[in-house]
Design a protein around this motif. Structure first.
Motif, PDB file in Angstrom:
ATOM      1  N   THR A 141       3.884 -22.232 -44.946  1.00 42.60           N
ATOM      2  CA  THR A 141       2.986 -23.384 -44.862  1.00 42.60           C
ATOM      3  C   THR A 141       1.760 -23.058 -44.013  1.00 42.60           C
ATOM      4  O   THR A 141       0.619 -23.379 -44.387  1.00 42.60           O
ATOM      5  N   PHE A 142       1.982 -22.415 -42.884  1.00 45.55           N
ATOM      6  CA  PHE A 142       0.879 -22.056 -41.979  1.00 45.55           C
ATOM      7  C   PHE A 142      -0.135 -21.146 -42.664  1.00 45.55           C
ATOM      8  O   PHE A 142      -1.344 -21.253 -42.433  1.00 45.55           O
ATOM      9  N   GLY A 195     -13.792 -28.894 -55.627  1.00 42.59           N
ATOM     10  CA  GLY A 195     -14.050 -30.307 -55.924  1.00 42.59           C
ATOM     11  C   GLY A 195     -13.105 -30.873 -56.959  1.00 42.59           C
ATOM     12  O   GLY A 195     -13.371 -31.915 -57.558  1.00 42.59           O
ATOM     13  N   SER A 196     -11.973 -30.188 -57.179  1.00 45.00           N
ATOM     14  CA  SER A 196     -11.011 -30.620 -58.188  1.00 45.00           C
ATOM     15  C   SER A 196      -9.641 -30.036 -57.864  1.00 45.00           C
ATOM     16  O   SER A 196      -9.471 -29.346 -56.850  1.00 45.00           O
ATOM     17  N   ALA A 197      -8.667 -30.316 -58.741  1.00 40.93           N
ATOM     18  CA  ALA A 197      -7.328 -29.750 -58.569  1.00 40.93           C
ATOM     19  C   ALA A 197      -7.183 -28.416 -59.289  1.00 40.93           C
ATOM     20  O   ALA A 197      -6.096 -27.838 -59.323  1.00 40.93           O
ATOM     21  N   ASP A 198      -8.281 -27.921 -59.841  1.00 38.17           N
ATOM     22  CA  ASP A 198      -8.249 -26.647 -60.559  1.00 38.17           C
ATOM     23  C   ASP A 198      -8.426 -25.504 -59.565  1.00 38.17           C
ATOM     24  O   ASP A 198      -9.483 -24.883 -59.468  1.00 38.17           O
ATOM     25  N   ILE A 199      -7.375 -25.243 -58.790  1.00 44.13           N
ATOM     26  CA  ILE A 199      -7.428 -24.204 -57.769  1.00 44.13           C
ATOM     27  C   ILE A 199      -6.277 -23.229 -57.983  1.00 44.13           C
ATOM     28  O   ILE A 199      -5.262 -23.568 -58.590  1.00 44.13           O
ATOM     29  N   ASP A 200      -6.434 -22.019 -57.491  1.00 36.85           N
ATOM     30  CA  ASP A 200      -5.395 -21.001 -57.646  1.00 36.85           C
ATOM     31  C   ASP A 200      -4.271 -21.204 -56.639  1.00 36.85           C
ATOM     32  O   ASP A 200      -4.501 -21.657 -55.515  1.00 36.85           O
ATOM     33  N   ALA A 201      -3.055 -20.870 -57.069  1.00 32.55           N
ATOM     34  CA  ALA A 201      -1.917 -20.898 -56.159  1.00 32.55           C
ATOM     35  C   ALA A 201      -2.073 -19.774 -55.143  1.00 32.55           C
ATOM     36  O   ALA A 201      -2.660 -18.728 -55.435  1.00 32.55           O
ATOM     37  N   VAL A 202      -1.553 -19.991 -53.945  1.00 35.66           N
ATOM     38  CA  VAL A 202      -1.584 -18.960 -52.909  1.00 35.66           C
ATOM     39  C   VAL A 202      -0.401 -18.024 -53.124  1.00 35.66           C
ATOM     40  O   VAL A 202       0.736 -18.476 -53.312  1.00 35.66           O
ATOM     41  N   SER A 203      -0.656 -16.742 -53.123  1.00 43.00           N
ATOM     42  CA  SER A 203       0.399 -15.747 -53.321  1.00 43.00           C
ATOM     43  C   SER A 203       1.487 -15.904 -52.262  1.00 43.00           C
ATOM     44  O   SER A 203       1.202 -16.023 -51.073  1.00 43.00           O
ATOM     45  N   GLY A 204       2.737 -15.927 -52.717  1.00 40.26           N
ATOM     46  CA  GLY A 204       3.867 -16.071 -51.806  1.00 40.26           C
ATOM     47  C   GLY A 204       4.188 -17.506 -51.466  1.00 40.26           C
ATOM     48  O   GLY A 204       5.099 -17.776 -50.681  1.00 40.26           O
ATOM     49  N   ALA A 205       3.445 -18.456 -52.047  1.00 39.97           N
ATOM     50  CA  ALA A 205       3.687 -19.882 -51.772  1.00 39.97           C
ATOM     51  C   ALA A 205       3.609 -20.668 -53.072  1.00 39.97           C
ATOM     52  O   ALA A 205       2.889 -21.664 -53.187  1.00 39.97           O
ATOM     53  N   THR A 206       4.349 -20.188 -54.070  1.00 42.71           N
ATOM     54  CA  THR A 206       4.269 -20.770 -55.414  1.00 42.71           C
ATOM     55  C   THR A 206       4.669 -22.241 -55.434  1.00 42.71           C
ATOM     56  O   THR A 206       3.957 -23.085 -55.987  1.00 42.71           O
ATOM     57  N   TYR A 207       5.816 -22.558 -54.836  1.00 42.45           N
ATOM     58  CA  TYR A 207       6.297 -23.941 -54.866  1.00 42.45           C
ATOM     59  C   TYR A 207       5.390 -24.870 -54.064  1.00 42.45           C
ATOM     60  O   TYR A 207       5.066 -25.981 -54.503  1.00 42.45           O
ATOM     61  N   THR A 208       4.980 -24.417 -52.888  1.00 41.49           N
ATOM     62  CA  THR A 208       4.090 -25.238 -52.069  1.00 41.49           C
ATOM     63  C   THR A 208       2.769 -25.472 -52.789  1.00 41.49           C
ATOM     64  O   THR A 208       2.229 -26.589 -52.790  1.00 41.49           O
ATOM     65  N   SER A 209       2.233 -24.433 -53.415  1.00 46.48           N
ATOM     66  CA  SER A 209       0.964 -24.558 -54.140  1.00 46.48           C
ATOM     67  C   SER A 209       1.088 -25.546 -55.302  1.00 46.48           C
ATOM     68  O   SER A 209       0.188 -26.372 -55.529  1.00 46.48           O
ATOM     69  N   ALA A 210       2.197 -25.464 -56.046  1.00 48.23           N
ATOM     70  CA  ALA A 210       2.392 -26.363 -57.189  1.00 48.23           C
ATOM     71  C   ALA A 210       2.498 -27.817 -56.728  1.00 48.23           C
ATOM     72  O   ALA A 210       1.882 -28.717 -57.314  1.00 48.23           O
ATOM     73  N   GLY A 211       3.276 -28.041 -55.664  1.00 50.31           N
ATOM     74  CA  GLY A 211       3.396 -29.403 -55.137  1.00 50.31           C
ATOM     75  C   GLY A 211       2.076 -29.910 -54.601  1.00 50.31           C
ATOM     76  O   GLY A 211       1.726 -31.086 -54.778  1.00 50.31           O
ATOM     77  N   TYR A 212       1.335 -29.029 -53.944  1.00 48.99           N
ATOM     78  CA  TYR A 212       0.023 -29.389 -53.403  1.00 48.99           C
ATOM     79  C   TYR A 212      -0.907 -29.854 -54.527  1.00 48.99           C
ATOM     80  O   TYR A 212      -1.571 -30.890 -54.426  1.00 48.99           O
ATOM     81  N   LYS A 213      -0.957 -29.071 -55.596  1.00 49.57           N
ATOM     82  CA  LYS A 213      -1.874 -29.414 -56.688  1.00 49.57           C
ATOM     83  C   LYS A 213      -1.490 -30.731 -57.385  1.00 49.57           C
ATOM     84  O   LYS A 213      -2.365 -31.504 -57.779  1.00 49.57           O
ATOM     85  N   LYS A 214      -0.196 -30.976 -57.510  1.00 51.51           N
ATOM     86  CA  LYS A 214       0.234 -32.237 -58.138  1.00 51.51           C
ATOM     87  C   LYS A 214      -0.151 -33.436 -57.267  1.00 51.51           C
ATOM     88  O   LYS A 214      -0.646 -34.448 -57.767  1.00 51.51           O
TER      89      LYS A 214
END
Length: 378
Positions: A333-334, A348-367
């Motif tokens: 998370t940090f 300016g949108s939810a069209d952002i790349d996931a952070v490597s090594g944080a797939t689940y956090t990135s997916a939840g963040y974007k949703k």
């Protein structure tokens, strides 16, 4: 004279008693015990006159209110609306730890039941749970406001007349076919269900555990981009394939009048038209100014919830008010959340790349980010 004194005292005492009773009776009509009891000391009198959920049309689907902080923890309410009525209310967040666990366990079910019964946020506080009740009602009202806004935006008349049901293709898996049916209203998935799923032996237990979670995720995400359920990889994969085919069909079958051009207004988001990209990132049109908190999205490692600040129609700040924590999650998370926050402001949108090594956090963040953008009109 001595004999007359006792009689005189009795007469005077009786007269005083009668006068006191008459005075009390004359004062009683001026009070209103019914209103005092109903008010509970915490709800302003204007609350009963404010337009609550039942006074205006609310859009079908699942809507989550704002997370309302209280002295003992945040309270956040999620509503399920069908045919313009609240069919289910639940607290996705509530105070916990120590005595709060017992208070929450006692109060929340009563508040949920009251919300469905009242069809509004005009519900009584639960005795002994004043702070939780107040937070619940605030979050409930914000959910109703969002549902009303959704109904106004989609042109619904509270009766769900525009709802359509679409069944996806049956997707074959190693343990049996999975087939998903969705209900779409106002351009959003309001209901998802598996009309086919693996069964027999251990599959029964896996299906019973996984399918409700997948159904809920489909409605929350509004797309087929949902996480697989742990221990149900094949079922989850088949579900996602069938769900995507249902979304594709819904996009093809969408009435031309629903968008101002020949482009489709579906959930796929790769549109090149002016009005079709409503459900995708907020960069396509100016956002409403203010602070918006997205839905709390559950991931395999914890909940992610995003809050954005919009100024001048653009995202000026993004922050995660909830993120996975404990053990290795603290480091993930940090490392990932500041990058995601920065990416949102830049895109300016939810069209952002996931952070490597944080797939689940990135997916939840974007949703969660997308649900915040939806609230802002993105």
């Amino acid at each position: 004279m001595r004999k007359s004194h006792p009689v005189r005292r009795v007469v005077l005492a009786t007269a005083a008693t009668v006068s006191g009773i008459v005075l009390l009776l004359s004062l009683k009509p001026g009070s209103d015990p019914g209103s005092a009891d109903a008010a509970g000391g915490a709800v302003p009198p204007a609350a009963a006159q404010s337009p609550q959920g039942g006074a205006r049309a609310i859009g079908d689907g699942t809507v989550t209110g704002n997370a309302e902080p209280t002295q003992y923890g945040a309270v956040q309410v999620r509503l399920t609306v069908s045919d313009g009525k609240i069919t289910k209310a639940e607290a996705v967040q509530a105070p916990k730890g120590g005595q709060s666990d017992q208070i929450t366990a006692d109060a929340v079910p009563k508040l949920n039941q009251a919300a469905v019964a009242a069809q509004s946020a005009d519900i009584d506080s639960v005795s002994g749970a004043t702070y939780t009740s107040a937070g619940y009602k605030k979050s409930l009202q914000s959910a109703l406001d969002k549902a009303a806004k959704s109904a106004a935006g989609s042109g619904q008349d509270g009766g769900g007349a525009q709802a359509r049901t679409v069944t996806g293709d049956a997707a074959q898996t190693q343990y049996g076919a999975v087939q998903v049916r969705i209900t779409v209203a106002g351009g959003k998935i309001t209901k998802a269900e598996a009309v086919q799923a693996p069964k027999g032996g251990q599959s029964d237990q896996i299906t019973a555990n996984a399918v409700p979670k997948l159904n809920q995720a489909a409605v929350a995400a509004g797309t087929a981009d949902i996480d697989a359920v742990s221990g149900a990889t094949y079922t989850s994969t088949g579900y996602q394939k069938s769900l995507q085919s249902a979304l594709d069909k819904a996009e093809k079958e969408a009435p031309p009048a629903s968008s101002g051009s020949s482009g489709s207004g579906g959930a796929s988001g790769a549109s090149g038209s002016d009005g079709a990209g409503k459900q995708q990132g907020g960069g396509a049109k100016a956002l409403e100014n203010g602070t918006f908190t997205g839905d709390a999205e559950k991931t395999q490692y914890g909940t992610v919830q995003v809050r954005i600040t919009v100024t001048g129609g653009k995202i000026t700040r993004a922050e995660a008010v909830q993120a996975p924590k404990g053990g290795q999650s603290d480091q993930v998370t940090f490392n990932s959340v500041p990058r995601l926050n920065k990416a949102v402001v830049e895109a300016g949108s939810a069209d952002i790349d996931a952070v490597s090594g944080a797939t689940y956090t990135s997916a939840g963040y974007k949703k969660s980010l997308q649900s915040a953008l939806d609230q802002a009109g993105g």
